[in-house]
Design a protein around this motif. Sequence first.
Motif, short mmCIF file in Angstrom:
data_model
loop_
_atom_site.label_atom_id
_atom_site.label_comp_id
_atom_site.label_asym_id
_atom_site.label_seq_id
_atom_site.Cartn_x
_atom_site.Cartn_y
_atom_site.Cartn_z
N GLN A 5 1.16 -1.41 0.20
CA GLN A 5 0.10 0.32 0.33
C GLN A 5 0.77 1.75 0.32
OE1 GLN A 5 -2.85 0.48 3.09
NE2 GLN A 5 -3.48 2.36 2.73
N ALA A 6 2.05 1.61 1.09
CA ALA A 6 2.53 2.22 0.92
C ALA A 6 3.72 2.80 -0.82
CB ALA A 6 3.84 2.37 2.22
N TRP A 7 4.19 1.26 -1.09
CA TRP A 7 4.35 0.94 -2.90
C TRP A 7 3.60 1.79 -3.52
CZ3 TRP A 7 9.67 1.90 -2.51
CH2 TRP A 7 10.63 0.95 -2.07
N LYS A 8 2.60 1.25 -3.40
CA LYS A 8 1.38 2.40 -4.51
C LYS A 8 1.15 3.30 -4.10
CE LYS A 8 -0.81 -2.32 -4.52
NZ LYS A 8 -2.13 -2.92 -4.25
N ARG A 9 0.73 4.11 -3.33
CA ARG A 9 1.21 5.65 -3.01
C ARG A 9 2.24 6.12 -3.18
NH1 ARG A 9 1.75 9.66 -0.01
NH2 ARG A 9 -0.04 11.23 0.46
N ALA A 10 3.55 5.77 -2.86
CA ALA A 10 4.72 6.45 -3.51
C ALA A 10 4.32 6.56 -5.39
CB ALA A 10 5.77 5.83 -2.95
N ILE A 11 3.93 5.63 -5.81
CA ILE A 11 3.58 5.59 -7.21
C ILE A 11 3.18 6.55 -8.03
CG2 ILE A 11 3.50 3.98 -9.01
CD1 ILE A 11 6.34 3.16 -7.59
N ARG A 12 2.50 6.44 -7.02
CA ARG A 12 0.33 7.62 -7.78
C ARG A 12 1.18 8.87 -7.04
NH1 ARG A 12 -2.92 4.17 -4.81
NH2 ARG A 12 -3.22 6.32 -2.05
N ALA A 13 1.93 9.02 -6.15
CA ALA A 13 2.48 10.62 -6.09
C ALA A 13 3.72 10.55 -6.92
CB ALA A 13 3.08 10.36 -4.53
N MET A 14 4.16 10.04 -7.91
CA MET A 14 5.83 10.03 -8.66
C MET A 14 4.79 10.17 -9.82
SD MET A 14 8.70 7.42 -9.80
CE MET A 14 7.48 6.20 -10.93
N PHE A 15 3.96 9.59 -10.36
CA PHE A 15 3.47 9.97 -11.64
C PHE A 15 2.77 11.07 -11.31
CE2 PHE A 15 3.97 5.41 -12.72
CZ PHE A 15 3.82 6.07 -13.77
N GLN B 195 -3.45 14.18 -17.68
CA GLN B 195 -3.24 12.71 -18.59
C GLN B 195 -3.94 12.06 -16.61
OE1 GLN B 195 1.13 13.25 -19.49
NE2 GLN B 195 -0.51 12.21 -22.13
N VAL B 196 -3.74 12.36 -15.82
CA VAL B 196 -3.38 11.87 -14.51
C VAL B 196 -5.20 11.62 -13.45
CG1 VAL B 196 -2.23 10.89 -12.41
CG2 VAL B 196 -1.25 12.00 -13.96
N GLY B 197 -5.31 10.17 -12.94
CA GLY B 197 -6.56 10.08 -12.92
C GLY B 197 -6.46 10.46 -11.34
N GLU B 198 -7.85 10.18 -10.69
CA GLU B 198 -8.00 10.64 -9.35
C GLU B 198 -8.73 9.44 -8.82
OE1 GLU B 198 -10.22 14.63 -6.83
OE2 GLU B 198 -9.32 14.45 -8.97
N ARG B 199 -8.11 8.98 -7.88
CA ARG B 199 -9.25 8.33 -6.49
C ARG B 199 -9.96 9.34 -6.05
NH1 ARG B 199 -6.00 3.25 -5.09
NH2 ARG B 199 -6.79 3.71 -3.20
#
Length: 114
Positions: A45-55, A64-68
């Motif tokens: 979960q922490a990695w996924k959040r970091a990846i979303r933030a990086m994108f 170009q970025v979606g929103e949760r």
Amino acid sequence: MKNNRLYVDFHVLQTVPPSCVNRDDTGSPKTAVYGGTVRARVSSQAWKRAIRAMFREELLDPSQVGERTKKIVAMVAQEIARLAPGQDADKLAERVLKDAGISATKAKTGQAEC
């Protein structure tokens, strides 16, 4: 029926600088024993959040970025109200999301859960 889906799992060891990048519910650093050594563990979960933030911050244009969100019904209703002020925006938003195959239910706070 033949299932043509392909699933790929990646198991990665990555060196990170000394820090506490992830804690458990008691506030202690998460750890795991790997290769006979106790190592710091970072949740997926922490990695996924970091990846979303990086994108969002570094790799793509914000358009170009979606929103949760849990507010999808309200967001769609707001746009419908802007485009067609005389319509029942909330009802139309729920219907268009249902027709699109998106399951969204209004929560007690007026937010939707997807």
